[in-house]
Design a protein around this motif. Structure first.
Motif, PDB file in Angstrom:
ATOM      1  N   ILE A 123      29.919  62.436 171.196  1.00 36.68           N
ATOM      2  CA  ILE A 123      30.057  63.460 170.155  1.00 36.68           C
ATOM      3  C   ILE A 123      30.851  64.652 170.667  1.00 36.68           C
ATOM      4  CG2 ILE A 123      27.824  64.471 170.753  1.00 36.68           C
ATOM      5  CD1 ILE A 123      29.468  64.320 167.266  1.00 36.68           C
ATOM      6  N   HIS A 126      34.655  63.886 170.429  1.00 27.91           N
ATOM      7  CA  HIS A 126      35.179  64.001 169.066  1.00 27.91           C
ATOM      8  C   HIS A 126      35.246  65.464 168.626  1.00 27.91           C
ATOM      9  CE1 HIS A 126      35.561  59.805 167.811  1.00 27.91           C
ATOM     10  NE2 HIS A 126      34.469  59.550 168.507  1.00 27.91           N
ATOM     11  N   GLY A 129      38.285  67.095 170.106  1.00 21.04           N
ATOM     12  CA  GLY A 129      39.517  66.664 169.466  1.00 21.04           C
ATOM     13  C   GLY A 129      39.697  67.198 168.061  1.00 21.04           C
ATOM     14  N   ALA A 130      38.617  67.634 167.430  1.00 25.45           N
ATOM     15  CA  ALA A 130      38.699  68.066 166.034  1.00 25.45           C
ATOM     16  C   ALA A 130      38.801  69.574 165.873  1.00 25.45           C
ATOM     17  CB  ALA A 130      37.481  67.549 165.259  1.00 25.45           C
ATOM     18  N   ARG A 188      26.273  57.295 167.181  1.00 23.53           N
ATOM     19  CA  ARG A 188      27.323  56.331 167.521  1.00 23.53           C
ATOM     20  C   ARG A 188      27.229  55.086 166.646  1.00 23.53           C
ATOM     21  NH1 ARG A 188      26.295  54.276 172.272  1.00 23.53           N
ATOM     22  NH2 ARG A 188      28.420  53.562 172.688  1.00 23.53           N
ATOM     23  N   GLU A 192      30.143  56.655 164.345  1.00 20.51           N
ATOM     24  CA  GLU A 192      31.328  56.341 165.146  1.00 20.51           C
ATOM     25  C   GLU A 192      31.761  54.889 164.997  1.00 20.51           C
ATOM     26  OE1 GLU A 192      32.850  57.350 169.651  1.00 20.51           O
ATOM     27  OE2 GLU A 192      30.844  56.509 169.399  1.00 20.51           O
ATOM     28  N   ALA A 197      33.920  58.887 162.268  1.00 21.03           N
ATOM     29  CA  ALA A 197      33.728  60.061 163.119  1.00 21.03           C
ATOM     30  C   ALA A 197      34.677  61.191 162.742  1.00 21.03           C
ATOM     31  CB  ALA A 197      33.906  59.677 164.586  1.00 21.03           C
ATOM     32  N   ASN A 198      35.959  60.892 162.600  1.00 22.20           N
ATOM     33  CA  ASN A 198      36.951  61.921 162.292  1.00 22.20           C
ATOM     34  C   ASN A 198      37.773  61.450 161.104  1.00 22.20           C
ATOM     35  OD1 ASN A 198      39.137  63.781 162.283  1.00 22.20           O
ATOM     36  ND2 ASN A 198      38.784  64.195 164.453  1.00 22.20           N
ATOM     37  N   LEU A 203      34.921  66.415 161.115  1.00 24.08           N
ATOM     38  CA  LEU A 203      34.023  65.675 161.997  1.00 24.08           C
ATOM     39  C   LEU A 203      32.757  65.313 161.230  1.00 24.08           C
ATOM     40  CD1 LEU A 203      33.294  64.611 164.828  1.00 24.08           C
ATOM     41  CD2 LEU A 203      32.319  66.863 165.313  1.00 24.08           C
TER      42      LEU A 203
END
Length: 361
Positions: A123, A126, A129-130, A188, A192, A197-198, A203
């Motif tokens: 988590i 992600h 990255g978001a 997950r 995910e 997830a994204n 998110l």
């Protein structure tokens, strides 16, 4: 224990007190104790251990210690084979030959702790990255696990770090962004692994499957979107997904209707617009010299949801209150966060601009 092993092995015959002088017996006992201790397996280490207990470090004593150690290993191996044979249906004659490869060691910690660490890493990756992170004073991600959907949340608190600046700026506080994430323990599996997830820069924190029309997956969801600065907002609504396309809505009906509209637009223009699959650099190079202006309506007309539009604008630093934005600014943001929805909005604006030029308006 060593004495019992000595009596049980024929290789130790003659090492007891029978038929030997007390001094010879004492010497043999010391040699056995030296062989049983972990003093190193080199001759140099054995000689040092012998001298430390008052024995001569001559070759005869060293060889005797090595012989005793070999006997000990043989007894241990036989004991292991006996235990293995008692558990198996067939006897185990000897230990397996070492392969010479390095052993595969399990990670440190219990399986439960390793699983928790894996969930936190997933988590956190992600989230990094978001959303915007990396304040001058540092960044901290704290992950907790919620027992129910109502406790799922994503928040950011700004703190101060007074140990960053030195010299003339010593004592000044540097901002620290503390990201606090609370998701289900099985995030997950629930999010995910389903590819949720994204979605469009948002998110997804939690989803609950709902009844939906054929070909559409509908979820009662909680997601996080980028706010101003380091702020992150937690939104609750519904996500409709079909293939690679998705739409966030405040009601199930709006989510499904937005997804269907988005799919219709995509089917209409996919065959005629090759720019949808071009690289980011090629796309930017093609439209960077254009004087097209992109509006929020262009994004809405191509199927983007309001949540995604607002989150993307906040992520790249574009004021959503502006009526129209030059395409050069949009492309700068597209380079930072290249979403397919942004590409479609630019193409729609460019097409609208060409039609206006042809009509002379």
């Amino acid at each position: 224990m060593v004495h019992a092993t000595t009596q049980g092995n024929s290789n130790f015959a003659g090492t007891t007190a029978a038929g030997k002088s007390p001094s010879a017996h004492d010497k043999e006992v010391k040699l056995i104790k030296t062989a049983a201790t972990d003093t190193g397996h080199t001759k140099k280490a054995i000689m040092a251990a012998l001298r430390a207990i008052g024995l001569a470090g001559n070759p005869a004593n060293v060889e005797r210690v090595q012989e005793l150690r070999a006997d000990f290993e043989m007894v241990r191996a036989q004991r292991f084979c006996d235990r293995a044979s008692a558990r198996l249906s067939q006897p185990v004659p000897s230990l397996p030959t070492p392969s010479g490869r390095a052993p595969v060691l399990l990670p440190k910690g219990t399986p439960s702790k390793r699983l928790t660490a894996l969930r936190i890493r997933a988590i956190s990756a992600h989230a990094k990255g978001a959303f915007r992170h990396g304040a001058p004073g540092g960044t901290r991600f704290t992950v907790g696990f919620a027992s129910c959907t109502s406790k799922v949340n994503y928040s950011v608190e700004l703190g101060r770090n007074y140990d960053v600046y030195r010299g003339a700026y010593k004592g000044w506080g540097a901002n620290v962004d503390n990201h606090q994430i609370c998701v289900p323990a099985d995030w997950r599996l629930r999010v995910e692994r389903k590819g949720l997830a994204n979605l469009g820069g948002l998110l997804t924190l939690d989803v609950l499957p709902m009844e939906s029309p054929a070909g559409i997956a509908l979820y009662d969801a909680v997601w996080a979107s980028q706010g101003r600065g380091y702020d992150v907002r937690t939104e609750r609504g519904f996500i409709a997904k079909s293939g690679d396309e998705h739409f966030h809505g405040d009601t199930p009906e709006n989510a499904i209707a937005g997804l269907l509209r988005k799919c219709r637009i995509l089917k209409k223009h996919m065959a005629t617009v090759a720019d949808l699959s071009s690289s980011v650099d090629s796309f930017i190079a093609k439209f960077s010299a254009s004087d097209v202006k992109v509006s929020l309506d262009d994004a809405r007309q191509t199927g983007s949801c309001e949540y995604g539009i607002r989150s993307w604008c906040q992520s790249v630093g574009i004021d959503i209150a502006r009526v129209k934005v030059p395409v050069t600014e949009i492309l700068e943001g597209f380079r930072k966060l290249p979403l397919s929805e942004v590409r479609r909005a630019v193409l729609f604006a460019a097409r609208r601009h060409r039609v206006r030029l042809v009509n002379g308006s």
